[in-house]
Design an enzyme around this catalytic site. Sequence first.
Site, PDB file in Angstrom:
ATOM      1  N   HIS A 144     -15.571 -19.910   5.504  1.00  0.00           N
ATOM      2  CA  HIS A 144     -16.701 -19.854   6.442  1.00  0.00           C
ATOM      3  C   HIS A 144     -16.247 -19.733   7.889  1.00  0.00           C
ATOM      4  CE1 HIS A 144     -16.089 -24.333   6.695  1.00  0.00           C
ATOM      5  NE2 HIS A 144     -16.409 -24.102   7.946  1.00  0.00           N
ATOM      6  N   ASP A 203     -14.346 -21.664  -0.671  1.00  0.00           N
ATOM      7  CA  ASP A 203     -14.309 -21.795   0.795  1.00  0.00           C
ATOM      8  C   ASP A 203     -12.879 -21.671   1.310  1.00  0.00           C
ATOM      9  OD1 ASP A 203     -15.369 -22.013   3.294  1.00  0.00           O
ATOM     10  OD2 ASP A 203     -15.438 -24.203   3.305  1.00  0.00           O
ATOM     11  N   SER A 226     -12.734 -27.332  10.890  1.00  0.00           N
ATOM     12  CA  SER A 226     -12.716 -26.689   9.580  1.00  0.00           C
ATOM     13  C   SER A 226     -11.524 -25.754   9.429  1.00  0.00           C
ATOM     14  CB  SER A 226     -14.012 -25.910   9.351  1.00  0.00           C
ATOM     15  OG  SER A 226     -15.091 -26.777   9.132  1.00  0.00           O
TER      16      SER A 226
END
Length: 466
Positions: A156, A186, A261
Amino acid sequence: MYNEENNSYRYSRGDESLPRDDYQPQSYQPPVYSYDPEQKAKPKKKGTGLKVVALILACALVGGLSGFGGALLARRITYGSATIHESDRLVADVEIQKVDGKTLMTPAEVYAATVNSVVSINTSVTTNIFGQRVETASSGSGFVITADGYIVTNYHVIEDASSISVTMYNGDTYQAKLVGGDSDYDLAVLKIEGKDLPAVTLGDSTKVNVGDTVLAIGNPLGELTFSQSQGSVSSANRAINVDGTPFNMIQVDASINPGNSGGPLMNLYGEVVGIVSAKYTSYANTVVEGLGFAIPIGDVQAIITDIMENGQVTGKPYLAITAGTMTQEMGVQYQIDLTEGVFVYSVEKGGAGANAGLRLGDVITKMGDKDIKSMEDLSAAKKGYKAGDTVTVTYYRDGEYHTTELTFDEQPLVTDTTPDSSQNQQDGQNGQNGQYPGGQYPGGQYPGGNYGYDMFDLFDYFFGRN
């Protein structure tokens, strides 16, 4: 001076016994000091040696008490009537340790040993809105996994990016190429042109225990680059749902914010045990803190290698069906005495589902030993298999439960010249580009009252998306 009666302070100079009216301020004259180099030192008085010895003994006693109780500091500085205590403790420099899986380090040593392997990732995304090209930017984190420039991050972080730049701790910036990624896990792998880059050391995420100290290094808020936060493992095996996709996560209480992230989660040996991936910032309209999540590195290590070698994840299990979560409304409409499970909309001819005997209208309720109540359950169960594996599937048909042996196909690979099968034919999608697979659903209406279009499909149709 504090006046208790009037609850006030007042300041005075000179002799307080004199009336205020008698006080005449005098101009300040600095004292004059003189030094005569010819002046000889006065002879020491008798007994001075004894005083020195006594002073040394007193200092030794004070020093001993200070070391024992920790109540006294090493140096005392006096300014008038005020005393400031100042420590003269020597601070040792942090030495860079080698990550060898055997040396237990302090958090400062872990940071020094691994920060050069962490990268800041900045992306730009170009979209077409009402005929105008609009560019937006986002940031994330990642880490170098090989010395020749392969970098791991979250999918993402780079999704839909038109350009990706990577910045190292020393300030070097590279334009990165996307090798491949997978939204189901992911994960994404980038490549920069470099050599002899500092790569991380991967640890064993199965050995992570609740209570272990962990460290997250990354790029919070896209501005606070190369920040380290510290916490402990709250749960070593937490099943959570991220945007409809099930994940098995390491839950931590270290501070994790947008921009973190894709960064590494480290243990105190300097090993990467997870990939920071998500944070719950609210729950039931309640703001919460101390909840961060990381993908266990052991769950995705083979997938990372697969992407590096093939540009995408190969061998992914494929049911070759179109399906969706069973609802109470569907049960009433199609006279099925179930309110949960996975409803089969269609099967591909010659595919895994068709070969196992599945057909339109079946409701899958179990795969192996896992109950299937929704598409999220089915997606999670599939992650435990690969193409070619065989599993027992339980399904409901005509008021009865049946079982069948299903051998997974391999999910079709995505190429630049063919449609994205993970979007058009992935299990659980409600249609293929707005058209129900195999034609019109019996009764003239597709379950749910539409043919797979949503707001974004219509937006793309009229305005296009780059």
